[in-house]
Every structure is written in structure tokens, then in C-alpha cells.
Design a protein around this motif. Structure first.
Motif, PDB file in Angstrom:
ATOM      1  N   UNK A 175       0.832  -1.204   0.000  1.00 42.23           N
ATOM      2  CA  UNK A 175       0.000   0.000   0.000  1.00 42.23           C
ATOM      3  C   UNK A 175       0.866   1.253   0.000  1.00 42.23           C
ATOM      4  N   UNK A 176       0.263   2.326  -0.499  1.00 44.80           N
ATOM      5  CA  UNK A 176       0.919   3.627  -0.592  1.00 44.80           C
ATOM      6  C   UNK A 176      -0.035   4.685  -0.065  1.00 44.80           C
ATOM      7  N   UNK A 177       0.465   5.551   0.796  1.00 44.40           N
ATOM      8  CA  UNK A 177      -0.299   6.684   1.317  1.00 44.40           C
ATOM      9  C   UNK A 177       0.187   7.944   0.608  1.00 44.40           C
ATOM     10  N   UNK A 178      -0.728   8.740   0.103  1.00 46.24           N
ATOM     11  CA  UNK A 178      -0.364   9.946  -0.641  1.00 46.24           C
ATOM     12  C   UNK A 178      -0.657  11.190   0.199  1.00 46.24           C
ATOM     13  N   UNK A 179       0.403  12.020   0.399  1.00 46.92           N
ATOM     14  CA  UNK A 179       0.274  13.248   1.186  1.00 46.92           C
ATOM     15  C   UNK A 179       0.386  14.503   0.313  1.00 46.92           C
ATOM     16  N   UNK A 180       1.091  14.402  -0.804  1.00 45.71           N
ATOM     17  CA  UNK A 180       1.287  15.534  -1.716  1.00 45.71           C
ATOM     18  C   UNK A 180       1.222  15.008  -3.151  1.00 45.71           C
ATOM     19  N   UNK A 181       0.864  15.890  -4.083  1.00 49.57           N
ATOM     20  CA  UNK A 181       0.714  15.436  -5.467  1.00 49.57           C
ATOM     21  C   UNK A 181       1.062  16.539  -6.461  1.00 49.57           C
ATOM     22  N   UNK A 182       1.869  16.191  -7.453  1.00 49.25           N
ATOM     23  CA  UNK A 182       2.119  17.057  -8.604  1.00 49.25           C
ATOM     24  C   UNK A 182       1.213  16.535  -9.717  1.00 49.25           C
ATOM     25  N   UNK A 183       0.137  17.241  -9.981  1.00 51.98           N
ATOM     26  CA  UNK A 183      -0.862  16.778 -10.942  1.00 51.98           C
ATOM     27  C   UNK A 183      -0.339  16.711 -12.371  1.00 51.98           C
ATOM     28  N   UNK A 184       0.564  17.626 -12.734  1.00 52.12           N
ATOM     29  CA  UNK A 184       1.094  17.639 -14.107  1.00 52.12           C
ATOM     30  C   UNK A 184       1.986  16.428 -14.374  1.00 52.12           C
ATOM     31  N   UNK A 185       2.882  16.150 -13.445  1.00 49.85           N
ATOM     32  CA  UNK A 185       3.843  15.045 -13.612  1.00 49.85           C
ATOM     33  C   UNK A 185       3.288  13.716 -13.099  1.00 49.85           C
ATOM     34  N   UNK A 186       2.186  13.763 -12.355  1.00 49.21           N
ATOM     35  CA  UNK A 186       1.571  12.568 -11.759  1.00 49.21           C
ATOM     36  C   UNK A 186       2.545  11.874 -10.805  1.00 49.21           C
ATOM     37  N   UNK A 187       3.267  12.707 -10.053  1.00 41.94           N
ATOM     38  CA  UNK A 187       4.212  12.228  -9.044  1.00 41.94           C
ATOM     39  C   UNK A 187       3.680  12.656  -7.681  1.00 41.94           C
ATOM     40  N   UNK A 188       3.746  11.740  -6.734  1.00 46.88           N
ATOM     41  CA  UNK A 188       3.253  12.023  -5.391  1.00 46.88           C
ATOM     42  C   UNK A 188       4.380  11.875  -4.383  1.00 46.88           C
ATOM     43  N   UNK A 189       4.169  12.463  -3.216  1.00 43.79           N
ATOM     44  CA  UNK A 189       5.045  12.230  -2.078  1.00 43.79           C
ATOM     45  C   UNK A 189       4.192  11.523  -1.047  1.00 43.79           C
ATOM     46  N   UNK A 190       4.728  10.446  -0.525  1.00 45.34           N
ATOM     47  CA  UNK A 190       3.953   9.710   0.456  1.00 45.34           C
ATOM     48  C   UNK A 190       4.749   8.587   1.074  1.00 45.34           C
ATOM     49  N   UNK A 191       4.030   7.646   1.609  1.00 39.43           N
ATOM     50  CA  UNK A 191       4.586   6.545   2.377  1.00 39.43           C
ATOM     51  C   UNK A 191       4.302   5.246   1.650  1.00 39.43           C
ATOM     52  N   UNK A 192       5.337   4.464   1.407  1.00 39.23           N
ATOM     53  CA  UNK A 192       5.192   3.186   0.716  1.00 39.23           C
ATOM     54  C   UNK A 192       5.496   2.038   1.666  1.00 39.23           C
ATOM     55  N   UNK A 193       4.599   1.058   1.693  1.00 38.93           N
ATOM     56  CA  UNK A 193       4.820  -0.143   2.488  1.00 38.93           C
ATOM     57  C   UNK A 193       4.588  -1.333   1.573  1.00 38.93           C
TER      58      UNK A 193
END
Length: 102
Positions: A34-52
Motif C-alpha cells: 500500500x501507498x499513502x499519498x500526502x502531496x501530489x504534482x498533478x502535471x507530472x503525476x508524481x506524489x510524495x507519500x509513504x510506501x509499504x
């Protein structure tokens, strides 16, 4: 919850990890990823979050490609309600307990 409500990359960098709001959860439940998303760049479709990746010891915060999640058949959990990371961890622990019982 709409993607527009998710902060842009770096917008929450001054917030401690356990207090960051988790806006989305992506998962591959069959293998416990699972991945938790805290931030998102909508143009690049890149997120910052937590990966388990089914390993609490090596789970970590970092950058996540939403496109890669989709390519690997991860699904967005539509019933997810935004909450602090601390609360999200409790939800995951409870979910795992429930899975182990049934």
C-alpha cells in the motif's frame, strides 16, 4: 475527495511525518502493498507519500509515480477518508488484524 484538495509537492514539508494528512491510499491488497499519498504534482503525476511493500521494517517516505502504481495494477481506495498519518497507520493495523481473523 478530489485531487485538487491534495497539497502540491513540498507544501507540507514543514509538517512532521506523523502529522501529515494522508489524502489517498493506493493498494495491491493481494500482496499487502500500500501507498499513502500526502502531496501530489498533478502535471507530472508524481506524489510524495509513504510506501509499504508488505514490510513494516523497510517501509518509507518518498516519491511515488502514480502512473507506475496504475501500471502495476494498484487501485485507488475510493472509500479512503483523509486523516493524519498516525491515524492511517492505526487503520492499517486494524485492517490487518481483521484479515488475520477471517
Amino acid at each position: 475527495m478530489v485531487e485538487q484538495d491534495i497539497p502540491k509537492l513540498y507544501d507540507t514539508e514543514d509538517i512532521p511525518a506523523e502529522k501529515k494528512v494522508i489524502y489517498q491510499k493506493w493498494a495491491i491488497p493481494q500482496i499487502g502493498f500500500y501507498w499513502f499519498i500526502a502531496e501530489l504534482d498533478r502535471k507530472e503525476n508524481i506524489a510524495y507519500g509513504y510506501a509499504n511493500l508488505n514490510d513494516d521494517l523497510f517501509a518509507e517516505w518518498g516519491y511515488i509515480s502514480i502512473d507506475e502504481l496504475k501500471e502495476n495494477n494498484a487501485t485507488l481506495c475510493r472509500e479512503w477518508k483523509p486523516c493524519a498519518f498516525e491515524e492511517a497507520q492505526k487503520i492499517i493495523k486494524q485492517y490487518r488484524r481483521d484479515q488475520n481473523r477471517g
